[in-house]
Design an enzyme around this catalytic site. Structure first.
Site, PDB file in Angstrom:
ATOM      1  CG  HIS A 264      35.323  35.670  44.136  1.00  0.00           C
ATOM      2  ND1 HIS A 264      34.081  35.384  43.632  1.00  0.00           N
ATOM      3  CD2 HIS A 264      36.206  35.099  43.267  1.00  0.00           C
ATOM      4  CE1 HIS A 264      34.195  34.685  42.515  1.00  0.00           C
ATOM      5  NE2 HIS A 264      35.485  34.509  42.271  1.00  0.00           N
ATOM      6  CD  GLU A 265      40.078  35.685  43.329  1.00  0.00           C
ATOM      7  OE1 GLU A 265      40.453  34.506  43.159  1.00  0.00           O
ATOM      8  OE2 GLU A 265      39.402  36.307  42.479  1.00  0.00           O
ATOM      9  CG  HIS A 268      38.321  30.588  43.598  1.00  0.00           C
ATOM     10  ND1 HIS A 268      37.608  29.640  42.908  1.00  0.00           N
ATOM     11  CD2 HIS A 268      37.958  31.792  43.075  1.00  0.00           C
ATOM     12  CE1 HIS A 268      36.834  30.248  41.993  1.00  0.00           C
ATOM     13  NE2 HIS A 268      37.032  31.549  42.092  1.00  0.00           N
ATOM     14  CD  GLU A 294      33.204  31.943  39.975  1.00  0.00           C
ATOM     15  OE1 GLU A 294      34.390  31.547  39.904  1.00  0.00           O
ATOM     16  OE2 GLU A 294      32.886  33.145  39.970  1.00  0.00           O
TER      17      GLU A 294
END
Lengths: 499, 499
Positions: A264-265, A268, A294
């Site tokens: 997830h990170e 980003h 997101e």
């Protein structure tokens, strides 16, 4: 005008340098700072925040923007300079409407609010947090009142995170989504549950970390321009486009935290690392919006990282790292990581239920801003809605209304961007799979170059040049739309749960 | 006047907050920053440096100080406020004499100089660094010219590190010291050499780290207000008196780097952590001078950490950690860590030879500033002096004139503070041992509370209130004096080498 653009860029570079210095102070606070450093850090961050605010609202900047607007209007409207003037003017015009007195009050209320929230959550005692939220909500109402041109008070708040997004649009999207997502969850609930017990067992922390590093290195995360550290609440931050850092959390008894958190990170961070160098140190160096950001994190976490082809490549490697998974077949593992289970905590929610957590918050935020719900009513209302939407009731407020930090920091209007990000991620995904017909096969082979390259070209390099709806329209041909997301969820879970 | 003192403190707090933010950026650069972040970090640090400089030279500050001087003169001269006005005025009066043009030129020359030095040292090629040093030396001469009240150009530079210390004083001290220290080394050289081969073998890095942590925890390092990280060139830094961080280096095949490096940096940090809270966020929050700071690091590293009683307590623990030392008796270990061996590299030098490295640099710095030595002559001169003072000749410039970073950053005048720190450490040590007669016995028992308490009361809590000579006089009854240091060295090495 060349000279004036240069002057504008000099001011923006200074704002960017100060903001990035502040971001490093925050990164350190969340990763390495010893407890004793907190008070001094607060002073340092407040000062940098003030210096940024002074520059971002200076009459010098305002005058320069006024002079540059006619020039910008004469340029290609999609050129960097035209967009730079537009986006900067937009931010300036919002910032100068907010009196410094309000900025100071809000800063104080949210600093105290966050401290109180930490204690309230630890003690599961809403009464500790309540008086603070009772100050923060009127401050947010007051903030909205500085922008009478907006239709709804929530618009003004949302606009800070999602430029030009309207509450009515978000509501319409969610009204469309809610019943269908509830229906899907209910259908799943009628089927036999999948087993994910093998995810809950001891996993060596160092090996978890190394596995995550291996995955995101293949994704294309540039370690020369970033690093990963541990943080209790993982986040991504950047101090310029060549220093974009991620953090992760490693739970010794549950591999999902590290696995999907890291991906997830990284999503980003790939966005941050992919912004065009020309936009560095300007007001365009960030992403288009929180929802678009997101969409990137959720894409790598869910559409890639929770997909079957991904694990066709990585599962043998995971089994090699963790021999305790040797007896768990790939299909079983895949179903396990995609288990749907209505639960109390948003950040631990599966893909199918996640958005319902968001809708609940959005409704409560709007009701608070409209004055239809009082702060003291929140805990009971929260629990009632949880029961209604997800069929579960929090046993206490720590696992209910106190679970998220956002409101304590004044971030009302933020939550909806998470759900919008999910929708955008699938809209982009459909387009990507058209443009790269063998993408699933590439993923099966652990190859992500074409995917990253597509994202770089279509999304990342533009930084903050385009508004979110504009960017999604440009890339996919339609505005933010829940249909692809629903199609995706329905197809995925129909297979897993044999609906 | 209360109000004006408050205004002064508000300005100083802002300068402190900005400086401490910059210090964190520097800490990160030296510990965790990925290579890609360097350029942005340079911009951020330059901006913070400029904002500090603007505030430190503002006419508002000057006016306030002028107004406060008569008031300060009416106070107890040793009171915090009197000293605050005095020290701040001193810094202000120096800073405003330096034209901004010079500050910018110097900043650029040293940024480029440091980059060139890194390359020059890596390639052992002085010609890469030479043109940069040929710019930096005249800039330092120009800097000195802004202070015509100083007798010698070196005075102006030294004064930035050692307030009110004169070149003549330093020279006199070193002229006294040099022949006697050379004589001691020659006497040692005539004796059989001690064995330290057991220090050069594999030592598990994690165990080394943990042992260092154990030692400095006993010293009294407050982990609530600090932390330790790895850095290629260990240093101590602080972002307020409640966040004082150290760094260390762990060499897998030589335990001394970690051991004495960690104790050294801890000595600096104990000073930083011990400054009185009332001085935080003022111009008095640092130490009295670099030499006084170094007296603290050298005390814990050498007078404590290389002493026999210290190892009576810690050696059994070290042997337990590293069983490969089981067959090495304490006496042999003690002699090994105190081996005297003239060598090429300052930072690896033993106590007996260390100061000679400094004297060599001091002489060359003074000669450069006086125009008596040209930059191009430095390598040959360096090698000749090394031969003369230490009997060794560098095989290349990387191990000779290029070994230290200081000149590339413009820090001419800095080196002498290292040697002065050694002298001060022993002056204080003699006094401490008078005041705490059983100190050696306490150390033998691993107890350091009384020692730290003495240092807190006599040195640390005063922060930057007193000038170095003044503080040493106040505490020991005499000014900086090489005699105690020579007594200490002679006694210690007479025992070890049976002189």
């Amino acid at each position: 005008m060349e000279k004036k653009i240069g002057q504008l860029k000099a001011i923006l570079a200074e704002i960017s340098d100060l903001s990035n210095a502040a971001a490093l102070l925050d990164w350190d606070q969340q990763t390495y700072m010893p407890p004793g450093g907190a008070e001094a850090r607060g002073n340092q961050m407040a000062l940098l925040g003030r210096l940024v605010h002074e520059r971002a609202t200076s009459s010098k900047l305002g005058k320069l923007l006024d002079e540059l607007k006619p020039y910008a209007a004469s340029l290609d409207p999609d050129s960097d300079d035209a967009r730079l003037v537009k986006v900067t003017a937009r931010g300036y015009e919002k910032a100068v409407r907010v009196p410094t007195k309000h900025v100071v009050e809000f800063s104080l209320a949210t600093t105290l609010g966050q401290q109180a929230w930490v204690e309230a959550r630890a003690k599961s005692d809403f009464s500790i947090f309540r008086p603070h939220l009772e100050k923060i909500v009127p401050l947010r109402q007051e903030y909205a009142s500085f922008f009478p041109n907006f239709e709804h008070p929530y618009d003004a708040l949302l606009d800070d995170f999602e430029p030009n997004m309207k509450t009515a649009d978000v509501k319409a999207i969610f009204d469309d989504l809610r019943p269908r997502q509830v229906e899907l969850i209910q259908a799943i609930a009628r089927q036999p549950q999948v087993d994910d017990s093998f995810l809950h067992q001891p996993f060596d922390e160092k090996k978890q970390w190394d596995f995550g590093v291996q995955v995101i290195t293949r994704f294309g995360y540039d370690w020369n321009c970033g690093r990963q550290d541990k943080a209790p609440h993982p986040f991504t931050t950047s101090f310029g486009i060549r220093d974009v850092r991620i953090t992760t959390r490693v739970a010794p008894g549950f591999i999902n935290s590290m696995l999907f958190g890291t991906m997830h990170e990284c999503g980003h961070a790939l966005y941050g690392q992919g912004v065009a160098p020309e936009l560095d140190r300007t007001s365009l160096e960030g992403g288009a919006s929180l929802a678009v950001h997101e969409s990137q994190s959720r894409m790598w976490e869910n559409l890639v990282g929770r997909s079957f082809p991904f694990w066709q490549y990585f599962y043998p490697r995971l089994q090699e790292t963790f021999p305790q998974l040797a007896a768990v077949p790939l299909e079983k593992f895949y179903k396990g990581i995609n288990k749907v289970q209505p639960s109390l905590i948003r950040v631990e929610a599966d893909e199918a239920t996640y958005n319902l957590h968001i809708m609940l918050r959005l409704e409560m935020e709007i009701a608070m801003l409209e004055g239809k719900v009082e702060v003291k009513e929140l805990p009971a209302l929260w629990n009632a809605r949880m029961k209604e939407y997800l069929g579960v009731t929090p046993p206490n407020d720590a696992q209910g209304v106190l679970q998220d930090i956002h409101w304590s920091g004044g971030s009302i209007g933020y939550f909806s961007t998470y759900a919008l990000g999910n929708l955008v991620s699938v809209q982009l995904w459909e387009k990507i799979n058209q443009d790269i017909p063998d993408l699933q096969e590439q993923i099966r082979q652990g190859k992500f170059e074409a995917l990253l390259d597509w994202l770089r070209q279509k999304i990342h390099r533009h930084g903050g040049k385009f508004e979110p709806q504009e960017l999604v329209q440009k890339v996919t041909g339609s505005r933010i739309d829940p249909a692809p997301y629903l199609r995706y969820l329905t197809k995925k879970y129909s297979e897993i749960y044999h609906l």
